[in-house]
Design a protein around this motif. Sequence first.
Motif, PDB file in Angstrom:
ATOM      1  N   GLU A 117      -3.210  11.090   1.021  1.00 48.68           N
ATOM      2  CA  GLU A 117      -2.514   9.859   0.657  1.00 48.68           C
ATOM      3  C   GLU A 117      -1.034   9.943   1.006  1.00 48.68           C
TER       4      GLU A 117
ATOM      5  N   TYR B 293       0.830  -1.205   0.000  1.00 49.11           N
ATOM      6  CA  TYR B 293       0.000   0.000   0.000  1.00 49.11           C
ATOM      7  C   TYR B 293       0.864   1.253   0.000  1.00 49.11           C
TER       8      TYR B 293
ATOM      9  N   ASN C 113      -3.374   5.783  -1.073  1.00 48.29           N
ATOM     10  CA  ASN C 113      -4.652   5.221  -1.515  1.00 48.29           C
ATOM     11  C   ASN C 113      -4.485   4.349  -2.755  1.00 48.29           C
TER      12      ASN C 113
ATOM     13  N   GLU D 188     -10.735   0.930   1.191  1.00 49.70           N
ATOM     14  CA  GLU D 188     -11.234   1.976   0.280  1.00 49.70           C
ATOM     15  C   GLU D 188     -10.112   2.586  -0.564  1.00 49.70           C
ATOM     16  N   VAL D 189      -9.264   1.718  -1.113  1.00 51.90           N
ATOM     17  CA  VAL D 189      -8.193   2.226  -1.968  1.00 51.90           C
ATOM     18  C   VAL D 189      -8.757   2.706  -3.302  1.00 51.90           C
ATOM     19  N   ARG D 190      -8.077   3.651  -3.891  1.00 53.85           N
ATOM     20  CA  ARG D 190      -8.545   4.252  -5.137  1.00 53.85           C
ATOM     21  C   ARG D 190      -8.043   3.492  -6.355  1.00 53.85           C
TER      22      ARG D 190
ATOM     23  N   GLN E  14      -0.539   9.568   4.712  1.00 57.48           N
ATOM     24  CA  GLN E  14      -0.793   8.189   5.112  1.00 57.48           C
ATOM     25  C   GLN E  14       0.388   7.304   4.746  1.00 57.48           C
TER      26      GLN E  14
END
Length: 275
Positions: free
Chosen positions: A169, A59, A62, A95-97, A172
């Motif tokens: 993003e 990851y 996002n 809820e990744v894009r 994060q």
Amino acid sequence: MLSKKEINDIKTLQEICEKDGSLQLKLNFDMLETRSDNHKEDFFHYEEGKLAGFLGSYYFGNKVEICGMVNPGYRRRGIFTKLLDLALEEAKKREVRTVLLNAPTESQSAKEFLRNIPCSLTMVEHQMKWHKIELIEDPTIIVRPSFSEEDLEAEIQLDVQCFGLNEKEARQYKLETKDLKTDRRLIIETGGKIAGKMRLSEMNGESWIYGFAIFPELQGKGIGRKALSKVVNIENDKGLSIFLEVEAVNSLALKLYESCGFRSYHSQDYYKVTY
């Protein structure tokens, strides 16, 4: 965290798959060996006590990159489909894009699998290795560790301006990667001001350069080349082999790296998944 046995099982399976396909998988062991227990990111399938299939999720804000493999003797049994379904389910929860599947360009088994899922080729990334040449350093270019809040903010803004992340993003991603023990976050300075950044990952006699970025308004002034030359000289003096990654479409970056002695030796295809 992954256990030592799990890490060793992954490396054993990687060796089998790479030998069979004459290819190289991008499994990001710097991240695998520093996993937290907060999220489910790695998926295993064992047969008769041996690892037959593995899939890792990586990851970045996002966005998630997914890379996996199945022992050649256990293919066409739905193992990778099962692992991918589990990884996509986790991605939905978070809820990744963007979901990207990563496969070596030369992998025929990957191409056959990808024909049957809703995805499209979106990016080709080159792995490049440094071949020794003389690199002249500039004392006016400073490369130092990132340590302050000002440094962190600069890193975030560089990710936003140079890599297309939004600010949430980028923050994060920094939070998720700040404890990677193999990594060194570096700040590039010129004239007393922050000009850019890069990240070094040193493992197993290799040094990988990631996230190399110069603020757009300072690009084209030779800052990147001089900073890269300094870092390459330092890593070479340690006796490390030096590598980096770059998108094939980024012709300016390719020319910069080639001028510093880097040569492409392998490529990875990234497929965007509709899910």
